[in-house]
Write an enzyme that holds these catalytic residues in place. Structure first.
Site, PDB file in Angstrom:
ATOM      1  N   ALA A   6     -36.543  -2.946   5.538  1.00 55.23           N
ATOM      2  CA  ALA A   6     -36.724  -1.331   5.360  1.00 55.23           C
ATOM      3  C   ALA A   6     -36.106  -0.680   6.309  1.00 55.23           C
ATOM      4  CB  ALA A   6     -38.336  -1.051   5.349  1.00 55.23           C
ATOM      5  N   LEU A  22     -34.104  -7.472   2.309  1.00 54.90           N
ATOM      6  CA  LEU A  22     -35.759  -6.651   2.386  1.00 54.90           C
ATOM      7  C   LEU A  22     -35.881  -6.228   3.663  1.00 54.90           C
ATOM      8  CD1 LEU A  22     -38.023  -9.693   0.606  1.00 54.90           C
ATOM      9  CD2 LEU A  22     -37.402  -7.383  -0.245  1.00 54.90           C
ATOM     10  N   ASP A  62       0.995  -1.330   0.034  1.00 50.55           N
ATOM     11  CA  ASP A  62      -0.044  -0.062   0.021  1.00 50.55           C
ATOM     12  C   ASP A  62       1.160   1.325   0.040  1.00 50.55           C
ATOM     13  OD1 ASP A  62      -3.173   0.378   0.914  1.00 50.55           O
ATOM     14  OD2 ASP A  62      -2.025   2.031   0.987  1.00 50.55           O
ATOM     15  N   THR A 106     -11.939   2.590  -6.097  1.00 48.93           N
ATOM     16  CA  THR A 106     -12.639   3.176  -7.293  1.00 48.93           C
ATOM     17  C   THR A 106     -13.695   3.996  -6.951  1.00 48.93           C
ATOM     18  OG1 THR A 106     -14.001   1.078  -7.628  1.00 48.93           O
ATOM     19  CG2 THR A 106     -11.794   1.217  -8.908  1.00 48.93           C
ATOM     20  N   LYS A 138     -20.632  -7.981 -11.532  1.00 51.02           N
ATOM     21  CA  LYS A 138     -20.094  -7.179 -10.164  1.00 51.02           C
ATOM     22  C   LYS A 138     -21.259  -6.098 -10.011  1.00 51.02           C
ATOM     23  CE  LYS A 138     -18.833  -5.635  -6.153  1.00 51.02           C
ATOM     24  NZ  LYS A 138     -19.129  -6.408  -5.068  1.00 51.02           N
ATOM     25  N   CYS A 152     -19.978   0.987  -1.527  1.00 49.54           N
ATOM     26  CA  CYS A 152     -20.192   0.319  -2.713  1.00 49.54           C
ATOM     27  C   CYS A 152     -21.531   0.752  -3.442  1.00 49.54           C
ATOM     28  CB  CYS A 152     -20.051  -1.132  -2.603  1.00 49.54           C
ATOM     29  SG  CYS A 152     -18.411  -1.882  -2.136  1.00 49.54           S
ATOM     30  N   LEU A 159     -17.323  -9.398  -1.217  1.00 45.40           N
ATOM     31  CA  LEU A 159     -17.275  -9.747   0.257  1.00 45.40           C
ATOM     32  C   LEU A 159     -18.001  -8.374   0.908  1.00 45.40           C
ATOM     33  CD1 LEU A 159     -15.107  -7.394   1.678  1.00 45.40           C
ATOM     34  CD2 LEU A 159     -13.757  -9.069   1.013  1.00 45.40           C
TER      35      LEU A 159
HETATM   36  N1  LIG Z   1     -15.284  -2.502   0.665  1.00 44.94           N
HETATM   37  C1  LIG Z   1     -16.022  -3.375   0.395  1.00 44.94           C
HETATM   38  O1  LIG Z   1     -16.868  -3.992   1.122  1.00 44.94           O
HETATM   39  C2  LIG Z   1     -15.905  -3.789  -0.982  1.00 44.94           C
HETATM   40  C3  LIG Z   1     -16.474  -4.969  -1.530  1.00 44.94           C
HETATM   41  C4  LIG Z   1     -16.217  -5.676  -2.812  1.00 44.94           C
HETATM   42  C5  LIG Z   1     -15.500  -4.695  -3.550  1.00 44.94           C
HETATM   43  N2  LIG Z   1     -14.993  -3.630  -3.208  1.00 44.94           N
HETATM   44  C6  LIG Z   1     -14.152  -2.755  -4.082  1.00 44.94           C
HETATM   45  O2  LIG Z   1     -12.935  -3.109  -3.997  1.00 44.94           O
HETATM   46  C7  LIG Z   1     -12.101  -1.804  -4.284  1.00 44.94           C
HETATM   47  C8  LIG Z   1     -11.216  -1.627  -2.866  1.00 44.94           C
HETATM   48  O3  LIG Z   1     -12.353  -0.971  -2.119  1.00 44.94           O
HETATM   49  P1  LIG Z   1     -11.768  -0.605  -0.500  1.00 44.94           P
HETATM   50  O4  LIG Z   1     -13.104  -0.543   0.271  1.00 44.94           O
HETATM   51  O5  LIG Z   1     -11.055  -1.994  -0.175  1.00 44.94           O
HETATM   52  O6  LIG Z   1     -10.954   0.620  -0.716  1.00 44.94           O
HETATM   53  P2  LIG Z   1     -10.042   1.192   0.726  1.00 44.94           P
HETATM   54  O7  LIG Z   1     -10.050   2.563   0.461  1.00 44.94           O
HETATM   55  O8  LIG Z   1     -10.522   0.598   1.973  1.00 44.94           O
HETATM   56  O9  LIG Z   1      -8.781   0.584   0.407  1.00 44.94           O
HETATM   57  C9  LIG Z   1      -7.896   1.210  -0.973  1.00 44.94           C
HETATM   58  C10 LIG Z   1      -6.598   1.219  -0.689  1.00 44.94           C
HETATM   59  O10 LIG Z   1      -5.701   1.265  -1.722  1.00 44.94           O
HETATM   60  C11 LIG Z   1      -4.443   1.969  -1.567  1.00 44.94           C
HETATM   61  N3  LIG Z   1      -4.064   2.572  -2.635  1.00 44.94           N
HETATM   62  C12 LIG Z   1      -4.463   3.434  -3.358  1.00 44.94           C
HETATM   63  N4  LIG Z   1      -3.537   3.690  -4.539  1.00 44.94           N
HETATM   64  C13 LIG Z   1      -2.409   2.942  -4.358  1.00 44.94           C
HETATM   65  C14 LIG Z   1      -1.535   2.534  -5.056  1.00 44.94           C
HETATM   66  N5  LIG Z   1      -1.042   3.172  -6.210  1.00 44.94           N
HETATM   67  N6  LIG Z   1      -0.542   1.382  -4.876  1.00 44.94           N
HETATM   68  C15 LIG Z   1      -0.871   0.926  -3.586  1.00 44.94           C
HETATM   69  N7  LIG Z   1      -1.821   1.275  -2.792  1.00 44.94           N
HETATM   70  C16 LIG Z   1      -2.540   2.210  -3.118  1.00 44.94           C
HETATM   71  C17 LIG Z   1      -5.055   3.112  -0.495  1.00 44.94           C
HETATM   72  O11 LIG Z   1      -4.066   3.660   0.271  1.00 44.94           O
HETATM   73  C18 LIG Z   1      -6.147   2.044   0.317  1.00 44.94           C
HETATM   74  O12 LIG Z   1      -5.211   1.783   1.509  1.00 44.94           O
HETATM   75  C19 LIG Z   1     -12.971  -0.841  -4.610  1.00 44.94           C
HETATM   76  O13 LIG Z   1     -13.090  -0.787  -6.135  1.00 44.94           O
HETATM   77  C20 LIG Z   1     -14.436  -1.267  -4.118  1.00 44.94           C
HETATM   78  O14 LIG Z   1     -15.514  -0.798  -4.920  1.00 44.94           O
HETATM   79  C21 LIG Z   1     -15.209  -3.120  -2.148  1.00 44.94           C
END
Ligand SMILES: NC(=O)c1ccc[n+]([C@@H]2O[C@H](COP(=O)([O-])OP(=O)(O)OC[C@H]3O[C@@H](n4cnc5c(N)ncnc54)[C@H](O)[C@@H]3O)[C@@H](O)[C@H]2O)c1
Length: 460
Positions: free
Chosen positions: A249, A247, A25, A80, A201, A257, A147
């Site tokens: 309310a 379901l 990270d 994202t 997704k 997300c 997840l």
């Molecule tokens: N949070 C959820 O419940 C969930 C579930 C399914 C899918 N997603 C998807 O998964 C993805 C990540 O979500 P998240 O909630 O884990 O995000 P998050 O913000 O918790 O974590 C993202 C991490 O990426 C790091 N990062 C950013 N740029 C970087 C780089 N260039 N090099 C290394 N690290 C870098 C950030 O410092 C951060 O720690 C998103 O696309 C989200 O939509 C999230």
């Protein structure tokens, strides 16, 4: 790449399967904390899982990207978020990672996109890699993550399905091999094209958001006609074709997300000249709902809110997470403050995050400190510890015994016995139920329904 909710959980679980994982990270504080043994997010069971795998030498953390050179597979799990202005998914973090890792990747590495990315992102990642590494045979696979925060480890280890999107046989086998411990446990592995995987997704999240919004609108109707949405939902959910989940309310969906993914899906549809009118409506209805919840609180205070003290229990978008991203509690509190109320709040895990969004809230040490002297208590998130509040104690310490339960975790009779004024979602209280019955036409015309013509069982 990315040690957030998805990256850290996936990394720890993959290490637990026996793989050697390095979570990278760019946030140096996050990595320093992980190296010290501190977990930067609240996720039940994660601290033990991480500690166990670090101890056994399968899980490491790094801010340097150099370990990528040794990797057979590189999972991209960076954020994202919604792009400011147009709602498109902001892919800058994803592409930044791809450009950084491109020179280092081994010739046969597989790049796996776990982040939720719009259709066609895999093609663009492939283009960047081909441009930077024309010599190498690096494959790009879509492997969306499903997840849920709060149950992330269970979800990762017992998924309903694993989606693998690639047309390349070798890459498919590599990913299948990584997940082998899971599908030996019977999780189906769904191999599809990369674009299809990317769309699965978004379609799944948009459908779940639709289910929540549907029952929320039915809840509003229940309030008007004197019915109980919880019974309606149960009556619907017992039908296997519908299912009971999603379901419930409440104050509208939130989180990191659903809001951003529905918006990004609409953007994709728009860019391709396709119409997704259902998702469009879902997104609009949900946006309005969050602030509409403030009106419920105002009504419970008989319309007068200026100068009143409101206790809010729960700030995260759901229990068992510290994530306040797009939490319905945030616009609710902002609306209440805009109308002149003083807000005292308590959340078991989300107060640090909330403080950055809502600096003028009084943050309290527990539910009872928040309720002290309050004119109304609002339950915004259904944390377990709010399910059995000491009602006698609350009645003693609150200025007025009023509870607005936006998660329907109490029974109206129980509240009546404890002498609380109680307002829930989609559950007509005795008073409004009586009003609705009185408003009903006295003499319902009796008509005999024509015999139902059913052509096939599916038609039902
Ligand atoms: N949070 C959820 O419940 C969930 C579930 C399914 C899918 N997603 C998807 O998964 C993805 C990540 O979500 P998240 O909630 O884990 O995000 P998050 O913000 O918790 O974590 C993202 C991490 O990426 C790091 N990062 C950013 N740029 C970087 C780089 N260039 N090099 C290394 N690290 C870098 C950030 O410092 C951060 O720690 C998103 O696309 C989200 O939509 C999230």
């Amino acid at each position: 790449m990315g040690a957030g909710y998805v990256g850290l959980v996936s990394g720890a679980c993959l290490a637990d399967f026996g793989h050697h994982v390095i979570c990278i990270d760019k946030d140096a504080r996050r990595i320093a904390a992980l190296k010290r043994g501190d977990i930067p997010i609240f996720e039940p069971g994660l601290a033990d899982l991480v500690a166990g795998n670090v101890r056994q030498g399968r899980l490491e953390f790094s801010v340097q990207i150099s370990p990528v050179a040794e990797a057979e597979a590189v999972f991209i799990a960076v954020g994202t978020p919604s792009r400011r202005g147009d709602g498109h998914a902001d892919l800058s973090f994803v592409y930044e990672v791809v450009r950084e890792i491109a020179p280092l990747l081994s010739e046969t590495a597989v790049v796996v996109t776990k982040s939720t990315v719009p259709v066609g992102t895999g093609d663009e990642i492939e283009r960047i890699l081909r441009e930077k590494r024309p010599d190498a045979d690096i494959q790009v696979v879509s492997n969306p993550e499903f997840l849920r925060e709060g149950a992330a480890i269970q979800d990762f280890k017992h998924p309903d399905r694993i989606v693998v999107g690639t047309e390349d046989e070798g890459a498919r086998e590599k990913i299948a091999d990584i997940y082998r411990p899971l599908y030996l446990n019977a999780a189906p592995i769904l191999c599809v094209s990369r674009r299809t995987a990317e769309l699965i997704k978004y379609a799944a999240n948009a459908f779940l958001a639709t289910k929540i919004t549907f029952i929320n609108e039915i809840a509003d109707l229940c309030e008007s006609v004197g019915a109980d949405v919880q019974h309606v939902a149960r009556g619907m959910g017992l039908d296997n074709r519908i299912g009971a989940k999603f379901l419930h309310a409440g104050p509208g969906f939130g989180g990191s997300c659903f809001p951003k993914d529905t918006t990004a899906l609409l953007k994709t549809a728009h860019d391709h000249g396709a119409q997704l009118r259902i998702v469009e409506t879902v997104s609009a209805v949900n946006d309005q709902r969050k602030r509409a919840m403030a009106r419920k609180v105002v009504a419970a205070l008989d319309g007068s809110i200026r100068g009143r003290t409101i206790a809010v229990l729960g700030l995260t978008f759901k229990p068992n997470t510290d994530d306040t991203r797009e939490s319905p509690a945030i616009p609710l509190i902002t609306a209440l403050q805009d109308m002149g109320a003083k807000v005292c709040a308590y959340d078991p895990a989300g107060m640090e995050q909330a403080r950055q969004l809502l600096p003028s809230v009084t943050y309290c040490d527990d539910a009872y400190v928040a309720a002290e002297g309050a004119d109304v208590l609002v339950i915004a998130t259904e944390w377990e510890q709010f399910r059995a509040l000491d009602l006698k104690r609350l009645r003693r310490i609150m200025a007025r015994p009023t509870i607005v339960d936006l998660r329907n975790i109490y029974r109206a009779e129980e509240m009546k016995r404890a002498k609380f004024r109680y307002v829930a979602v989609g559950r007509a209280d005795l008073e409004s139920g009586r009003r609705a019955r009185e408003a009903r036409p006295r003499q319902m015309p009796i008509t005999r329904a024509p015999a139902l013509q059913v052509e096939s069982a599916e038609a039902l």
